[in-house]
Structure formats: C-alpha cells, structure tokens
Enzyme design. Sequence first.
Site, PDB file in Angstrom:
ATOM      1  N   LYS A  41      -4.083   3.415  -1.262  1.00  0.00           N
ATOM      2  CA  LYS A  41      -5.313   4.194  -1.132  1.00  0.00           C
ATOM      3  C   LYS A  41      -4.826   5.637  -0.694  1.00  0.00           C
ATOM      4  O   LYS A  41      -4.173   5.949   0.269  1.00  0.00           O
ATOM      5  CB  LYS A  41      -6.187   3.841  -0.143  1.00  0.00           C
ATOM      6  CG  LYS A  41      -6.767   2.224  -0.562  1.00  0.00           C
ATOM      7  CD  LYS A  41      -7.684   1.913   0.744  1.00  0.00           C
ATOM      8  CE  LYS A  41      -8.345   0.520   0.204  1.00  0.00           C
ATOM      9  NZ  LYS A  41      -9.136   0.059   1.351  1.00  0.00           N
ATOM     10  N   MET A  54      -5.189   9.661  10.486  1.00  0.00           N
ATOM     11  CA  MET A  54      -5.970  10.101   9.386  1.00  0.00           C
ATOM     12  C   MET A  54      -7.033  11.070   9.754  1.00  0.00           C
ATOM     13  O   MET A  54      -7.991  11.012   9.355  1.00  0.00           O
ATOM     14  CB  MET A  54      -6.774   8.788   8.744  1.00  0.00           C
ATOM     15  CG  MET A  54      -5.725   7.695   8.491  1.00  0.00           C
ATOM     16  SD  MET A  54      -6.677   6.225   8.049  1.00  0.00           S
ATOM     17  CE  MET A  54      -6.931   5.576   9.997  1.00  0.00           C
ATOM     18  N   ASP A 114       0.698  -1.267  -0.009  1.00  0.00           N
ATOM     19  CA  ASP A 114      -0.063   0.157  -0.077  1.00  0.00           C
ATOM     20  C   ASP A 114       0.802   1.190   0.084  1.00  0.00           C
ATOM     21  O   ASP A 114       2.110   1.191   0.071  1.00  0.00           O
ATOM     22  CB  ASP A 114      -0.909  -0.079   1.015  1.00  0.00           C
ATOM     23  CG  ASP A 114      -0.413   0.119   2.642  1.00  0.00           C
ATOM     24  OD1 ASP A 114       0.839   0.567   2.529  1.00  0.00           O
ATOM     25  OD2 ASP A 114      -1.015  -0.392   3.640  1.00  0.00           O
TER      26      ASP A 114
END
Length: 252
Positions: free
Chosen positions: A58, A173, A36
């Site tokens: 992502k 995040m 990722d």
Amino acid sequence: MKKGKVFFVGAGPGDPDLITVKGLRCIQTSDVIVYDRLANPELLKYAQPNAELIFCGKHPTQHTMEQGQINELIARKAMEGYTVTRLKGGDPCIFGRVAEEAEVLADLGIAYEIVPGITSGIAAPAYAGISVTQRKVATTFTMVTGHLCQEDTLSPEKWHALANGTDTIAFYMGMGNIAYLCEELIQYGRNAETPAAVISWGTRAEQRTVTGTLATIAAVVQQHQLPNPAIILIGEVVRMRDKLAWFEEKTG
C-alpha cells in the site's frame, strides 16, 4: 482438506539484518508469502524456491490490494492447506492492521501466530543516534498514527495529552500533514522550541535525517525534500543525535 496455518511476521524497520530469528524461520518454511511495501524485498531471498510470493503493498496514494482483498487472500491460501507468512514492515501490532486480518482467520477456525518485529518508531531514531527514552530526560514515549491526526479526528483532550503528557512522540505516516501536527502540538501547549527530527527510510542504506524544532521542522523537511516512509520524532531526546549519531547516511 487440512487447513494451513498463517504467521503474521514483523519484517522489522528496513535493515534485513533486523528480522527476528523466528520471523526468518517462518519465511524459510512457508509455501506462500504475502508481503507489503515496507518489508525489505531482500528478505524474500530466504524463501523456498517454489514459494508463492504475493505483493499486496500500500502506498499513501495507491493500494495494490484493498484490505478486504488481503484478508480474503490470506484466508483462502490457508484454507487450501498452505503455510502462509504475512510479512509486514516493522511490527505487525503497531499500525499493522493485524487484528483485522487475524479476526478473519479466527472466524474460520484457521490457526495463526503473531511474530513480533522491531518497530520503526524505535529503530529509526536509534539508527539516527537518538534513544527515545533517556534517564532524567524522557521517561515516557508515545507512538501516534499521524495520517489520521487531521481536521477533527483527534479530540482536543488527546491533543492536550500529547502536547503535555508525554516526553517523546513518534508520528508514523505523518509526512503528508507534518505542518498541521506541529501546529496542533504548539497550540495545545508544547514549546515551539522543542527539538524535532525526521528520519526517512530509517535503518536502510537510503536513510536520511534532518533536525529542527517543532516550529521549523516542517520547513526543513520541505527544503530537503525528504521522502516517505519517515518517522517524525518530537522531544528533548533529539538533542542526543549531535553526539551519538553512528550510522552513515546519504547526504544527497
């Protein structure tokens, strides 16, 4: 055909030297590596020359693959008999959706292992000179997925517990709604003067850290234009940075 095996490997927070010995061994011996965005690409240099490297990263606003596609890809490669390493940034079990991917394998009878990694909520502060716990200062530590803490997704009871029931908070995040996070903590009882830090690209050469208070940190981040990924750290332990910072950071 004999089924392969999948290793869910935590790549660590960014510094490639922080990979575990077992995690590195998985990279070195796998036929397929599905990695990722937050796994340092330097780690791919340890893969076998003929290994298949598949990016499934992502970004907050763009997904190379949807989660269902990732699940299907991992399962298909294992069903074809390959040894697969699913390389995830940080630790697979800390907001890494490893349970969703492993559940698919369990349903298909595919063998797998989870190889823990160092999570950024602890490592990034450490590289910024901040220990998330400290005797007589912070004995509790909470990790929160910040991008889900918006509107009414977190109950008032949980906000109250976050504001009053834990010493140090690491928001993952959460950069997109940092102002909201800080406002909610203040509203539910956290002192507006509580020290706060934001560490961008923690443990990597690009690392940058800014500090402020719960009331000011959102404005400080905007002023310095700190990019994602970043950890937002709230708590008295942030004061340690002035004395204990050891990792040389970029200033521009």
